[in-house]
Enzyme design. Structure first.
Site: not given
Length: 242
Positions: A95, A102, A164-165, A179, A195
Site C-alpha cells: 500500500r 494496527h 489513516a488511509i 484504519a 504515517c
C-alpha cells in the site's frame, strides 16, 4: 454505478494476516468478474463452489498489535527489534504510506472496488474514503472532523489523525484502505512516527467523544456511509465470491 452490489465480509477480531488473506481472495474475485458478464471464480482459487464474483469490502478488527508500512518508511533493524520486543508483529504491506499501527479497538476496512468500471480516478477514490469517514463522524456527533490535502491524507481532529488511509491499486482494482481508531490503545503510536508525519498526533473516537466506542458500535453507521458515498447496495457475505 448506482445500486451496484458490494459484498460485505465482517471478519470480527482476527489476525491482520487473516484480513490480508481474505482481501487477496476478494481481489482475485473482482478480477475474475471483469467482462461483459460476471465470470465465476474457479473453485480451486477460493475453496468453494463456483458462483459469480463481485466487488467487496472486508471489515475486521486486528486481534493483536502489529506495525505495518507501505512503499516507504520501513523500520531499521534496531527499530524493528525494539518494536518486536514490545510484543508487536511487523508486516510490510502493499500500500502507499509510511509506518503505522494496527491493533484491537481499530476498524480496518479494505474495499475491493473496480475503479475502471466505476470510471473513478484513484485520487477521487481516496477522497471518497475520506468523505465516508467524515459522514460517519457526523453521524456520531463529530462535526469538526476534517480531511486535509496530501501529504495529510486521512481524517483529522485538529492536529491529531483519527483515521489513516493507505491504498493499493493494481489493474484498477483497489485493496487495503483505511484504519479508524475507535477505542485503540493510542500508546502504541508513541513508538513510531505515524504515517511519517512529524509533529502530528493520533486520536480515537473514544477520546473525542469522551466515552468508550467499540468497533461494533460503528459498523452500521460506517456501512451506511459507505453505501451513500459509493452508491452501492451492500450484501452480507461470509466468503469472497459467495
Amino acid at each position: 454505478m448506482s445500486g451496484r452490489a458490494v459484498r460485505v465480509l465482517r471478519l470480527g477480531a482476527v489476525p491482520y494476516a487473516e484480513a490480508l488473506r481474505v482481501q487477496e481472495r476478494c481481489v482475485a474475485a473482482a478480477r475474475a468478474a471483469r467482462g461483459p458478464a460476471a465470470l465465476p471464480v474457479p473453485a480451486a482459487a477460493r475453496g468453494g463452489p463456483e458462483e459469480p464474483a463481485a466487488e467487496s469490502v472486508v471489515l475486521s478488527e486486528p486481534a493483536q498489535p502489529v506495525y505495518t508500512w507501505g512503499l516507504r518508511g520501513a523500520p531499521g533493524a534496531a527499530e524493528a527489534a525494539a518494536l518486536r520486543a514490545r510484543g508487536a508483529a511487523l508486516v510490510a504491506a502493499r500500500r502507499g504510506g509510511h509506518i503505522t499501527f494496527h491493533g484491537p479497538g481499530q476498524l480496518l476496512a479494505f474495499p475491493v472496488l473496480d475503479l475502471r468500471r466505476r470510471r473513478l480516478p484513484l485520487r477521487a477514490y481516496v477522497a471518497g474514503l475520506e468523505a465516508l469517514v467524515l459522514r460517519l463522524c457526523r453521524r456520531l456527533g463529530l462535526g469538526t472532523a476534517r480531511a486535509l490535502p496530501p501529504p495529510y491524507t486521512g481524517v483529522w481532529m485538529g492536529d491529531s489523525k483519527l483515521c489513516a488511509i493507505g491504498v493499493h491499486c493494481g489493474n484498477h482494482i483497489t485493496s487495503h484502505g483505511l484504519a479508524l481508531n475507535c477505542c485503540t490503545d493510542l500508546s502504541w503510536f508513541e513508538h513510531i512516527v505515524p504515517c511519517g508525519l512529524e509533529g502530528k498526533g493520533v486520536t480515537s473516537l473514544s477520546r473525542e467523544l469522551g466515552q468508550h466506542v467499540a468497533v461494533s458500535h460503528v459498523l452500521q453507521p460506517f456501512l451506511d456511509s459507505f453505501q451513500e458515498v459509493f452508491e452501492c447496495t451492500l450484501v452480507s457475505s461470509e466468503e469472497p465470491g459467495v
